[in-house]
Design a protein around this motif. Structure first.
Motif, PDB file in Angstrom:
ATOM      1  N   LEU A  95       5.129 -35.891  21.061  1.00 30.04           N
ATOM      2  CA  LEU A  95       4.770 -36.157  22.453  1.00 30.04           C
ATOM      3  C   LEU A  95       3.268 -36.406  22.606  1.00 30.04           C
ATOM      4  CD1 LEU A  95       7.028 -33.628  24.362  1.00 30.04           C
ATOM      5  CD2 LEU A  95       7.093 -36.120  24.517  1.00 30.04           C
ATOM      6  N   GLY A  96       2.460 -35.753  21.760  1.00 30.45           N
ATOM      7  CA  GLY A  96       1.020 -36.006  21.774  1.00 30.45           C
ATOM      8  C   GLY A  96       0.701 -37.429  21.358  1.00 30.45           C
ATOM      9  N   VAL A  97       1.390 -37.928  20.346  1.00 31.82           N
ATOM     10  CA  VAL A  97       1.208 -39.321  19.913  1.00 31.82           C
ATOM     11  C   VAL A  97       1.654 -40.269  21.019  1.00 31.82           C
ATOM     12  CG1 VAL A  97       1.985 -41.058  18.262  1.00 31.82           C
ATOM     13  CG2 VAL A  97       1.364 -38.770  17.467  1.00 31.82           C
ATOM     14  N   LEU A 132       5.864 -27.176  25.281  1.00 37.07           N
ATOM     15  CA  LEU A 132       6.533 -26.963  23.991  1.00 37.07           C
ATOM     16  C   LEU A 132       5.647 -26.218  22.991  1.00 37.07           C
ATOM     17  CD1 LEU A 132       8.495 -30.295  23.476  1.00 37.07           C
ATOM     18  CD2 LEU A 132       9.429 -28.020  23.924  1.00 37.07           C
ATOM     19  N   LEU A 133       4.336 -26.317  23.155  1.00 38.94           N
ATOM     20  CA  LEU A 133       3.443 -25.593  22.250  1.00 38.94           C
ATOM     21  C   LEU A 133       3.532 -24.075  22.430  1.00 38.94           C
ATOM     22  CD1 LEU A 133       0.165 -27.698  22.056  1.00 38.94           C
ATOM     23  CD2 LEU A 133       1.794 -27.203  20.225  1.00 38.94           C
ATOM     24  N   MET A 134       4.048 -23.638  23.585  1.00 39.21           N
ATOM     25  CA  MET A 134       4.191 -22.204  23.808  1.00 39.21           C
ATOM     26  C   MET A 134       5.274 -21.605  22.906  1.00 39.21           C
ATOM     27  SD  MET A 134       3.595 -21.572  27.846  1.00 39.21           S
ATOM     28  CE  MET A 134       4.399 -22.979  28.569  1.00 39.21           C
ATOM     29  N   SER A 164       8.568 -22.339  17.381  1.00 38.29           N
ATOM     30  CA  SER A 164       9.525 -22.869  16.403  1.00 38.29           C
ATOM     31  C   SER A 164       8.981 -24.172  15.821  1.00 38.29           C
ATOM     32  CB  SER A 164      10.885 -23.099  17.057  1.00 38.29           C
ATOM     33  OG  SER A 164      10.807 -24.187  17.946  1.00 38.29           O
ATOM     34  N   PRO A 165       9.328 -24.469  14.560  1.00 35.02           N
ATOM     35  CA  PRO A 165       8.857 -25.719  13.949  1.00 35.02           C
ATOM     36  C   PRO A 165       9.336 -26.967  14.695  1.00 35.02           C
ATOM     37  CG  PRO A 165       9.758 -24.235  12.274  1.00 35.02           C
ATOM     38  CD  PRO A 165      10.039 -23.618  13.610  1.00 35.02           C
ATOM     39  N   ALA A 166      10.532 -26.931  15.250  1.00 38.71           N
ATOM     40  CA  ALA A 166      11.055 -28.084  15.993  1.00 38.71           C
ATOM     41  C   ALA A 166      10.226 -28.325  17.258  1.00 38.71           C
ATOM     42  CB  ALA A 166      12.518 -27.862  16.343  1.00 38.71           C
ATOM     43  N   ALA A 167       9.843 -27.253  17.946  1.00 37.42           N
ATOM     44  CA  ALA A 167       9.040 -27.391  19.163  1.00 37.42           C
ATOM     45  C   ALA A 167       7.661 -27.946  18.843  1.00 37.42           C
ATOM     46  CB  ALA A 167       8.929 -26.045  19.874  1.00 37.42           C
ATOM     47  N   VAL A 168       7.062 -27.472  17.722  1.00 39.35           N
ATOM     48  CA  VAL A 168       5.742 -27.961  17.329  1.00 39.35           C
ATOM     49  C   VAL A 168       5.812 -29.433  16.934  1.00 39.35           C
ATOM     50  CG1 VAL A 168       3.893 -27.724  15.628  1.00 39.35           C
ATOM     51  CG2 VAL A 168       4.889 -25.686  16.684  1.00 39.35           C
TER      52      VAL A 168
END
Length: 195
Positions: free
Chosen positions: A126-128, A111-113, A116-120
């Protein structure tokens, strides 16, 4: 938890006291446990020799041919159904949390690729979740370690040390071994009576 040293024959045949090794309660159930006691399970980092071309392949082949396989000891231990369930649940939960942590890490990186703000935002969430799942995985690994027993052979390969056992089982196993030792060695029995 305690540890106890027993005759290897008693552990292999399953003639240990009929007390659960983890709970210390009477049980008729048994669990066969195998554990590596010497040697190594694989070639480890030697597989990196593949990257060095034909010379590395030759060295890897020589190492594989001279590699000593691991020695295992298998014991038939008294294990109650409750203790077995606790070990099974801890193993299953550890695998589940490990899988969830890996999946969330991969999905967050994918998703980091996207920019978009929603993906970030989803990637941060997901990182948390990855951190929480990883901590849960470590907690379950610790529970699994507590639910299992450890086996170790001495140099004579005649005595088996079982670690992580209930103190009541350790006491009963020592009494059983002491009684067998007294029967097998009457000279030591006389020496103890003199003292």
């Amino acid at each position: 938890m305690a540890e106890v040293t027993v005759f290897i024959d008693d552990a292999v045949r399953g003639t240990l006291p009929a007390l659960c090794i983890k709970e210390g309660v009477p049980t008729g159930d048994r669990l066969t446990v195998s554990e590596r006691v010497s040697g190594s399970a694989g070639l480890g980092v030697a597989w990196l020799l593949i990257l060095f071309g034909p010379l590395g392949w030759l060295v890897l082949f020589i190492i594989a041919c001279t590699h000593r396989p691991a020695d295992y000891v298998t014991a038939n231990l008294p294990f109650s159904e409750f203790a077995y369930r606790r070990m099974t649940v801890a193993r299953r939960m550890m695998r589940t949390w490990t899988g969830l942590s890996l999946a969330s890490a991969v999905l967050a990186l994918v998703l980091l690729m996207y920019e978009s703000p929603a993906a970030v935002a989803t990637s941060v969430a997901l990182g948390v979740f990855f951190v929480a799942a990883l901590v849960s995985s470590f907690v379950e690994a610790h529970r699994l370690r507590l639910a299992k027993v450890g086996l170790g052979l001495d140099a004579s390969r005649r005595w088996l040390t079982i670690s992580g056992v209930h103190p009541d089982f350790a006491r009963a196993a020592q009494e059983q071994a002491w009684g067998a030792d007294r029967i097998r060695h009457p000279a030591s029995d006389r020496a103890l009576r003199r003292d």
